[in-house]
Design a protein around this motif. Sequence first.
Motif, short mmCIF file in Angstrom:
data_model
loop_
_atom_site.label_atom_id
_atom_site.label_comp_id
_atom_site.label_asym_id
_atom_site.label_seq_id
_atom_site.Cartn_x
_atom_site.Cartn_y
_atom_site.Cartn_z
N ASN A 1 0.88 -1.05 0.07
CA ASN A 1 0.01 -0.01 0.07
C ASN A 1 0.99 1.08 -0.13
O ASN A 1 2.13 1.02 -0.04
N LEU A 2 0.49 2.53 -0.01
CA LEU A 2 1.12 3.63 -0.19
C LEU A 2 1.83 3.76 1.00
O LEU A 2 3.13 4.40 0.91
N ALA A 3 1.43 3.70 2.31
CA ALA A 3 2.28 3.93 3.61
C ALA A 3 3.41 2.96 3.27
O ALA A 3 4.51 3.49 3.71
N GLU A 4 3.29 1.94 2.96
CA GLU A 4 4.49 0.75 3.08
C GLU A 4 5.55 1.43 1.71
O GLU A 4 6.68 1.23 1.99
N LEU A 5 4.73 1.75 0.68
CA LEU A 5 5.92 2.44 -0.40
C LEU A 5 6.73 3.61 0.01
O LEU A 5 7.67 3.83 -0.15
N ILE A 6 6.02 4.43 0.92
CA ILE A 6 6.67 5.62 1.58
C ILE A 6 7.98 5.20 2.49
O ILE A 6 8.96 5.64 2.22
N GLU A 7 7.59 4.21 3.31
CA GLU A 7 8.82 3.74 4.05
C GLU A 7 9.98 2.86 3.41
O GLU A 7 11.01 3.15 3.49
N PHE A 8 9.39 2.28 2.04
CA PHE A 8 10.30 1.69 1.19
C PHE A 8 11.48 2.66 0.77
O PHE A 8 12.74 2.66 0.62
N ASN A 9 11.07 3.77 0.30
CA ASN A 9 11.59 5.14 -0.35
C ASN A 9 12.28 5.59 0.62
O ASN A 9 13.95 5.68 0.34
N ARG A 10 11.99 5.67 1.90
CA ARG A 10 13.09 6.06 3.11
C ARG A 10 14.17 5.29 3.40
O ARG A 10 15.30 5.70 3.70
N LEU B 1 -1.40 10.46 1.26
CA LEU B 1 -1.62 9.52 2.37
C LEU B 1 -2.61 10.11 3.28
O LEU B 1 -3.41 9.60 3.83
N ALA B 2 -2.47 11.58 3.51
CA ALA B 2 -3.27 12.50 4.33
C ALA B 2 -4.47 12.97 3.65
O ALA B 2 -5.33 13.69 4.27
N ALA B 3 -4.73 12.86 2.38
CA ALA B 3 -5.92 13.21 1.60
C ALA B 3 -7.11 12.52 1.86
O ALA B 3 -7.10 11.34 2.56
N PRO B 4 -8.34 13.30 2.06
CA PRO B 4 -9.54 12.87 2.18
C PRO B 4 -9.85 11.68 1.12
O PRO B 4 -9.60 11.56 0.19
N PRO B 5 -10.51 10.64 1.81
CA PRO B 5 -10.90 9.53 0.99
C PRO B 5 -11.65 9.92 -0.35
O PRO B 5 -12.52 10.90 -0.10
N THR B 6 -11.96 9.05 -1.22
CA THR B 6 -12.93 9.33 -2.46
C THR B 6 -14.51 9.31 -2.03
O THR B 6 -15.31 9.38 -2.80
N THR B 7 -14.64 8.91 -0.65
CA THR B 7 -15.99 8.57 0.01
C THR B 7 -16.40 9.92 0.22
O THR B 7 -17.64 10.32 0.75
N ASP B 8 -15.56 11.04 0.44
CA ASP B 8 -15.68 12.11 1.27
C ASP B 8 -16.39 13.04 0.30
O ASP B 8 -16.32 13.32 -0.77
#
Length: 536
Positions: A380-389, A408-415
């Motif tokens: 997922n995106l959170a794990e991808l961010i950690e990979f790049n770090r 990662l911090a953006a509102p979900p598309t259900t918002d």
Amino acid sequence: MGKRSIAAMTAALVTGSLLTGLSGTSANADTPADARSARSDRLSGVDLDTVTIPQLQARMARGSLTSSALTRAYLRRIEKVDPKIHAVLRTSPTALREAAASDKRHRSGRTLGPLDGIPVLLKDNVNTRDMPTTAGSLALAGKPPGTDAALVTRLREAGAVILGKTNLSEWANFRAAKPTSGWSAVGGQTNNPYVLDRNPCGSSSGSAAALAASLAQVAIGTETDGSIVCPAGMNGVVGHKPSLGVVSRSGVVPISAEQDTAGPMARNVTDTALTLSVLSEDKDGSRDAARDGLGGGLHGDLRDGLRGKRIGLWRLPSLGPDVDALMTRTAEKLRKAGAVVVEVTPPYQARLAELEFPALLSEFHRDIDAYLATREGPRNLAELIEFNRAHPQEQSCFAGQELFEQALAAPPTTDPEYRAMRAELKDLSQRSLDETLSTHRLDAIAAPTNPPAWTTDCARGDNDVIPSSTPAAVAGYPSLSVPAGSVGELPVGLLLMSGNHRDAKLLELGASVEDRLNAWRAPHYLPTVDTAGTGR
């Protein structure tokens, strides 16, 4: 747009319109024949810089050319030329086997369509079962996906030779706030073939640069906003962003399902149109119609193709006086060909610029999580961010991943706020084009695709505020970049836009514009140019 309209368009292009004048079929009048020959590998009298798919198919039908020989010629050219530009990440281990199978079909008279035996490069965010699909990131550089993207299945079913994968701007330029187009941790930096220290634009940078260098007959790019048409313009080739939904996005690394599309790129409009006829999603036998259209050969011309056509010119002076002067010359050429050119400014552009990026953040989080769940590596995106770090190679050109963190911090598309934003974007972008087309009774809107290529600089990032691609990209309408000319050594494209699912009509018009402008020229691979001498 159904495939019947695509088939009619491709048949018109290959059987009724393109004998003379097309930039891909005739030599540039300013270039001596011996200089052209020195720049290109020749194969049984074939100039890879200028030959078109219909010409190749005619030779293969006569038996004077084989797909195997054509594929080998392109592989040799990749080996010889690509070290200058770093556009091709890898070649396919099955390319020659696919070419041999095509040769067998040609000998038996049972070819599969206009792309049978034609070498095609794929942007490396398009899934291939037998090659890695990395999006330029080390996070995906391991095991191949195991299945083809839907568009790759179509290419294989049409007999195309999958030649290899091209470099791209990592994660299609949706990682850092100040990225450097054409750079990825997997492939390094792709250079502009015209001037090697200049940028190829993103994110289909490798696909466009490879075509400019004649490393394949056609290539596949992808676009969310500008990533087919800007590289096409900046590398002096043709790029078509189809209407949303015409080409399947299944198996393509996403940014946003609301805007993403793959599309064809080539050195001329004919090859671009024929490739779209294969990629198109609708199923009604049009691949057979496009194939049958090749049988008539090339005849006729485009002398009257612009007569009576109404084109709205959106000047965009923010791209600089040299580009504006080129647009003035372009408008005059179109008028001399019988077109009516009126100046226009599509409305709502400031509001589109304000809304688009926040909407894409929410959509990227949703869509990249869904894609990563199908692959080995970060899930997922959170794990991808950690990979790049954790991987210094991912920071070797630019360290930032601000867009990932914002998504990662953006509102979900259900918002509800997001939904209102996307609804307003769709409404205003479509009205921007529809109202302009209707008010001025236009066949298309034209604008400069790009400024002259900026120098590549990892520390600075891109200098790429290019607004012309946004209305069609956000609306999901088609756009097409064709070579318009140059500022010094650096190509500039003319971007044509039209109404929803009017891809066929836009390509027909684009072929006539291409013929009239006759602006294509081969690159010289200059190491650098004096920035004071780029205007003419």
